[in-house]
Write an enzyme that holds these catalytic residues in place. Structure first.
Site, PDB file in Angstrom:
ATOM      1  N   HIS A  53     -13.217 -11.752  14.657  1.00 31.07           N
ATOM      2  CA  HIS A  53     -14.569 -11.287  14.318  1.00 31.07           C
ATOM      3  C   HIS A  53     -14.449 -10.506  13.002  1.00 31.07           C
ATOM      4  O   HIS A  53     -14.564  -9.286  12.952  1.00 31.07           O
ATOM      5  CB  HIS A  53     -15.078 -10.398  15.457  1.00 31.07           C
TER       6      HIS A  53
ATOM      7  N   ARG B 251     -26.333  -6.475  17.363  1.00 33.56           N
ATOM      8  CA  ARG B 251     -25.943  -5.876  16.084  1.00 33.56           C
ATOM      9  C   ARG B 251     -25.545  -6.896  15.034  1.00 33.56           C
ATOM     10  O   ARG B 251     -26.020  -6.849  13.903  1.00 33.56           O
ATOM     11  CB  ARG B 251     -24.726  -4.957  16.267  1.00 33.56           C
ATOM     12  N   THR B 252     -24.651  -7.797  15.396  1.00 31.32           N
ATOM     13  CA  THR B 252     -24.104  -8.682  14.361  1.00 31.32           C
ATOM     14  C   THR B 252     -25.222  -9.550  13.779  1.00 31.32           C
ATOM     15  O   THR B 252     -25.386  -9.650  12.566  1.00 31.32           O
ATOM     16  CB  THR B 252     -22.973  -9.554  14.941  1.00 31.32           C
TER      17      THR B 252
ATOM     18  N   LYS C 268     -28.958 -29.926  25.313  1.00 30.65           N
ATOM     19  CA  LYS C 268     -29.151 -31.382  25.472  1.00 30.65           C
ATOM     20  C   LYS C 268     -27.832 -32.130  25.301  1.00 30.65           C
ATOM     21  O   LYS C 268     -27.786 -33.347  25.362  1.00 30.65           O
ATOM     22  CB  LYS C 268     -30.147 -31.894  24.430  1.00 30.65           C
TER      23      LYS C 268
ATOM     24  N   ARG D 110     -21.913 -17.666  15.382  1.00 33.37           N
ATOM     25  CA  ARG D 110     -21.214 -17.071  16.534  1.00 33.37           C
ATOM     26  C   ARG D 110     -21.143 -18.134  17.615  1.00 33.37           C
ATOM     27  O   ARG D 110     -22.122 -18.832  17.886  1.00 33.37           O
ATOM     28  CB  ARG D 110     -21.957 -15.850  17.058  1.00 33.37           C
TER      29      ARG D 110
HETATM   30  C1  NCD Z   1     -18.434  -7.335  19.729  1.00 30.70           C
HETATM   31  C2  NCD Z   1     -18.344  -8.836  19.836  1.00 30.70           C
HETATM   32  O1  NCD Z   1     -19.334  -9.540  19.999  1.00 30.70           O
HETATM   33  O2  NCD Z   1     -17.217  -9.302  19.761  1.00 30.70           O
HETATM   34  N1  NCD Z   1     -19.709  -6.861  19.414  1.00 30.70           N
HETATM   35  C3  NCD Z   1     -20.151  -6.900  18.125  1.00 30.70           C
HETATM   36  O3  NCD Z   1     -20.151  -7.915  17.482  1.00 30.70           O
HETATM   37  N2  NCD Z   1     -20.555  -5.753  17.574  1.00 30.70           N
HETATM   38  C4  NCD Z   1     -17.803  -6.618  20.837  1.00 30.70           C
HETATM   39  C5  NCD Z   1     -18.196  -6.924  22.248  1.00 30.70           C
HETATM   40  O4  NCD Z   1     -19.011  -7.793  22.549  1.00 30.70           O
HETATM   41  O5  NCD Z   1     -17.643  -6.243  23.112  1.00 30.70           O
END
Ligand code: NCD
Length: 391
Positions: free
Chosen positions: A130, A52-53, A81, A102
Site C-alpha cells: 500500500h 480515507r484512501t 457479472k 484498490r
Molecule cells: C489500510 C488498508 O486499507 O490497508 N487503511 C488505509 O488505507 N488507510 C489499513 C487497514 O485497512 O487496516
C-alpha cells in the site's frame, strides 16, 4: 516511460524526499492548485472497502483542478457479472488519464499497470503493498519527528496481512531507521518482506528479546509472550540478541488492526495489549507519537485521541498534500530524480507457478503469471512477491 506507482520501491530515496518537499509547498497553499491538472480525469476503481484512501485521492485530484470518476462498490460494478480485472482495467484506462486501483488480491496493481496505457497507482492490493499510505506515513514522521534516518519505529499489530507495514518497513530501512517489528501473536512480517529486508545493503535482521516490552506486559498483568519480535538494524553482521529499548527513544509506534477479512479460519491475533496512556507512560515510549493507517477498531484506546502524541488524525489529513504531489508526478506535471531502489521485474523470468492462492495470477489471470529470480536465487512471483511453488 509511464509513471506507475505499484510498490514503494518505484520511487528512489531522493525522489521520495522531493515528493515530501513538494507536499510541504502544497500544504502551505492547499486551495491554490486548481490550475495544475485541469482537463485531467482520475479513475478511482476501488473493489474493496475504503474511506480515507479513496476520498483523499479524490480530494487531491479535485484540489488540483482535475475531475474524478469512481467505482467504489464492487457489488454494483461488472465484477459481480464475472468481469475480470484485466477487462475492467483495459476499459477504465481508455477513459481516464490516471487510474487508482484498490483490489482484494495481491499483485492486482502490477497486473493493471501491465495492461493500462496510462499510469496506475496501487491503493492497496490484497495483503501485498500500500505504497501511497507509506508516502503519508513517511511524510507524517518527517513533519512530526524530523529526518527519518536514525529514528526507531515500532510496528505493532497484524504485520502479516496489514499491507501498509510491508511498504513502510521497506521505506524505513532504506532511510536508515531502526525498525522493531512486534507482531500480534504469530502474525509476523511475511517471508517475502523479511527476505527482502535482509537483502538490503547495510542492514541486519535479528530476532530480539525486548526486555522493556516484556516488562510493560508484566506490569499491566497481561499474559502475552512476544512471538518473534524482530529488529531491522542499520548494521549487518552479528549483533546483540537483546535490544535495550530503555536506551532508545522510540519516535513512533505504528499500530495496525487485525485484518480479520484476510485471516483464514480465525488464526492468530488478539494477543497484544491495547495502546493507552499506561502503555505510553513507559520511559521508552513516553515521547513516541502513535500512528495508525486507520480504520482503528480496538487497538488504540479512545482516551488517547486528545493526547498530543496521538498523531493518527493528523496523519490522515497529510494524505491529501502528499497524494496531490504524487498525482502531479504520475500525470507528468513534475519530474523526480530517477533511480528506483529495485524494479520488481528486473530479474529474468523463469518457469513455474505462484503458490499464493490470494494472488491475482492464481485466482483469475493465469495467462499473465510471471516468476522472477530474487537476489537470493529463489523464484518469486512478479506480482505478489510470494515464493513460487517448489521454489
Ligand atoms: C489500510 C488498508 O486499507 O490497508 N487503511 C488505509 O488505507 N488507510 C489499513 C487497514 O485497512 O487496516
Amino acid at each position: 516511460m509511464k509513471r506507475d506507482f505499484i510498490t514503494i520501491d518505484d520511487l528512489g530515496d531522493a525522489a521520495l524526499v522531493e515528493l515530501m518537499d513538494l507536499a510541504d509547498r502544497i500544504r502551505g497553499n492547499l486551495r491554490g492548485h486548481t490550475a495544475d491538472l485541469p482537463g485531467h480525469v482520475m479513475g478511482s476503481l476501488f473493489l474493496e472497502p475504503s474511506t480515507r484512501t479513496r476520498l483523499s485521492f479524490e480530494t487531491s485530484m479535485q484540489r488540483l483542478g482535475g475531475r474524478v470518476v469512481t467505482s467504489s462498490d464492487p457489488d454494483t460494478s461488472s465484477t459481480v457479472k464475472g468481469e475480470t480485472l484485466a477487462d475492467t482495467v483495459r476499459i477504465v484506462d481508455s477513459y481516464v488519464d490516471v487510474l487508482v486501483l484498490r483490489h482484494p488480491l495481491s499483485g492486482a496493481a502490477r497486473l493493471a499497470a501491465r495492461l493500462a496505457k496510462g499510469p496506475v497507482i496501487n491503493a492497496g492490493d490484497g495483503s501485498h503493498e500500500h505504497p501511497s499510505q507509506t508516502l503519508c506515513d513517511l511524510y507524517t514522521l518527517r513533519c512530526e519527528r524530523g529526518p527519518i534516518a536514525g529514528q526507531t519505529v515500532v510496528l505493532y499489530g497484524d504485520l502479516r496481512f496489514g499491507r501498509t507495514v510491508h511498504s513502510l518497513s521497506r521505506a524505513l530501512v532504506r532511510f536508515g531507521a531502526t525498525v522493531l517489528a512486534i507482531p500480534d501473536g504469530d502474525l509476523t512480517l511475511p517471508p517475502f518482506v523479511m527476505s527482502d529486508l535482509a537483502e538490503r545493503p547495510g542492514y541486519g535482521v535479528r530476532e530480539v528479546v525486548i526486555d522493556d516490552m516484556e516488562a510493560i506486559f508484566k506490569r499491566r498483568g497481561v499474559c502475552a509472550t512476544l512471538i518473534a519480535p524482530r529488529a531491522m538494524l542499520p548494521a549487518a553482521g552479528a549483533g546483540p540478541a537483546t535490544l535495550d529499548l530503555a536506551g532508545r527513544r522510540v519516535s513512533a509506534i505504528y499500530v495496525t488492526r487485525l485484518q480479520k477479512e484476510r485471516l483464514a479460519g480465525g488464526s492468530g491475533g488478539g494477543t497484544l495489549p491495547i495502546l493507552d496512556h499506561r502503555f505510553l507512560s513507559s520511559p521508552t515510549f513516553n515521547e513516541s507519537i502513535v500512528l495508525h493507517p486507520l480504520p482503528r477498531v480496538s487497538e488504540i484506546a479512545r482516551e488517547l485521541d486528545a493526547d498530543p502524541r496521538a498523531a493518527y488524525f493528523r496523519q490522515a489529513a497529510l494524505g491529501v498534500p502528499i497524494r496531490m504531489a504524487l498525482l502531479l508526478w504520475c500525470c507528468g506535471l513534475v519530474d523526480l530524480p530517477k533511480g528506483p531502489e529495485r524494479q520488481s521485474s528486473d530479474g529474468a523470468w523463469v518457469e513455474g507457478r505462484c503458490a499464493n492462492p490470494s494472488c491475482i495470477t492464481a485466482k483469475e489471470a493465469p495467462e499473465w503469471a510471471r516468476l522472477v529470480k530474487g537476489a537470493s536465487g529463489t523464484a518469486r512471483c512478479d506480482y505478489c512477491e510470494e515464493a513460487a511453488s517448489g521454489a
